[in-house]
Motif scaffolding. Structure first.
Motif, PDB file in Angstrom:
ATOM      1  N   LYS A   1       0.849  -1.187   0.000  1.00  0.00           N
ATOM      2  CA  LYS A   1       0.000   0.000   0.000  1.00  0.00           C
ATOM      3  C   LYS A   1       0.884   1.236   0.000  1.00  0.00           C
ATOM      4  N   ILE A   2       0.555   2.186  -0.876  1.00  0.00           N
ATOM      5  CA  ILE A   2       1.241   3.478  -0.906  1.00  0.00           C
ATOM      6  C   ILE A   2       0.260   4.539  -0.420  1.00  0.00           C
ATOM      7  N   ILE A   3       0.693   5.335   0.554  1.00  0.00           N
ATOM      8  CA  ILE A   3      -0.133   6.397   1.121  1.00  0.00           C
ATOM      9  C   ILE A   3       0.504   7.741   0.783  1.00  0.00           C
ATOM     10  N   TYR A   4      -0.277   8.595   0.138  1.00  0.00           N
ATOM     11  CA  TYR A   4       0.168   9.951  -0.162  1.00  0.00           C
ATOM     12  C   TYR A   4      -0.503  10.882   0.843  1.00  0.00           C
ATOM     13  N   GLN A   5       0.283  11.421   1.764  1.00  0.00           N
ATOM     14  CA  GLN A   5      -0.258  12.293   2.805  1.00  0.00           C
ATOM     15  C   GLN A   5       0.074  13.751   2.482  1.00  0.00           C
ATOM     16  N   GLY A   6      -0.972  14.554   2.306  1.00  0.00           N
ATOM     17  CA  GLY A   6      -0.788  15.958   2.017  1.00  0.00           C
ATOM     18  C   GLY A   6      -2.017  16.722   2.443  1.00  0.00           C
ATOM     19  N   LYS A   7      -2.405  17.701   1.626  1.00  0.00           N
ATOM     20  CA  LYS A   7      -3.636  18.442   1.892  1.00  0.00           C
ATOM     21  C   LYS A   7      -4.804  17.469   2.008  1.00  0.00           C
TER      22      LYS A   7
END
Length: 263
Positions: A124-130
């Motif tokens: 799993k790839i998690i992109y954490q941003g806005k």
């Protein structure tokens, strides 16, 4: 490359755990849980404790999952999506109980049949941003010839596996070591991430900069008493709007397959 089909993910998971698929259509799946999975997912310890005290089997629950928010029967089940607590619960279950497996394709043969080793990793790839976005990957690497396949679990979904080598079959020794194979998969994922549209990073940083400007304006006439509070809020904003990419290995395995998967 990315596995966006949650219908497939849930179907594979519940079948692997011997749950009966009661009904399935696009965007909806209804399953009958086993006792073991009911204990894991439904948080009913008092019920099962009572059943055991009474000497009764107990009745595992049925669940209906909605993976399409526009499904006409969306009120009849539990909506699951990337980031939903239920999906995270299942992924945590996999990480806790089924990190790595060694399985052999079931083959009914009366002649010597080679089985080729594949390293299969679910990630799993998690992109954490806005905003937070997640992607699921299933990648297989042939440890003999280096062939790599995406959506690997989907491609072997219909095969039967067992934990021992089938009669008249012999597993081939890997030419590529597991550690080296994992690095190859890791490099492919890194390149995939590098090739993605980075607009979300720019938007996140811009939002953070805007929030800091507003905060500075609010505390423009601050004194020593609220300086500490100001610095804490600055730190919170920087942490909140610092883009992050997290790669999590859900589980993996060494799968021995017939030569039909060599090419």
């Amino acid at each position: 490359m990315v596995l966006t089909n949650l219908d497939y993910f849930f179907t594979t998971f519940f079948k692997a755990h011997r749950c009966k698929i009661i009904h399935k259509e696009k965007g909806l799946i209804k399953v009958q849980l086993t006792k073991e999975l009911d204990r894991e997912l439904m948080n009913r310890p008092f019920y099962w404790h009572y059943m055991e005290k009474m000497g009764q089997k107990g009745e595992p629950m049925k669940l209906t999952f909605i993976t399409d928010p526009n499904h006409p029967n969306q009120q009849s089940g539990e909506w699951v999506h990337f980031g939903s607590p239920r999906l995270q619960q299942i992924i945590n279950h996999l990480k806790k109980n089924e990190i790595f497996a060694k399985l052999y394709q079931y083959v009914s043969s009366h002649v010597e049949t080679p089985l080729y080793p594949w390293l299969v990793i679910n990630i799993k790839i998690i992109y954490q941003g806005k905003q937070t976005r997640e992607e699921l990957f299933s990648i297989g690497l042939n440890l003999i010839n280096g062939l790599m396949r995406t959506n690997m679990m989907e491609s072997i979904h219909d095969l039967s596996f067992q934990r021992s080598v089938p009669d008249f079959c012999f597993p081939l020794s890997p030419l590529i070591r597991l550690k080296s194979g994992y690095r190859r998969i890791e490099n492919v994922l890194k390149q995939y991430i590098y090739d993605q549209d980075q607009t979300w990073v720019e938007e996140t940083l811009a939002t953070g900069k805007h929030e800091l400007a507003l905060l500075q304006h609010f505390y423009e006439s601050r004194d020593d008493e609220n300086e500490a509070l100001y610095q804490k809020e600055v730190s919170d904003i920087k942490n909140r709007y610092q883009p992050k990419i997290i790669v999590q290995v859900i589980n993996g395995g060494l799968f021995y397959l017939t030569d039909s998967y060599q090419n």
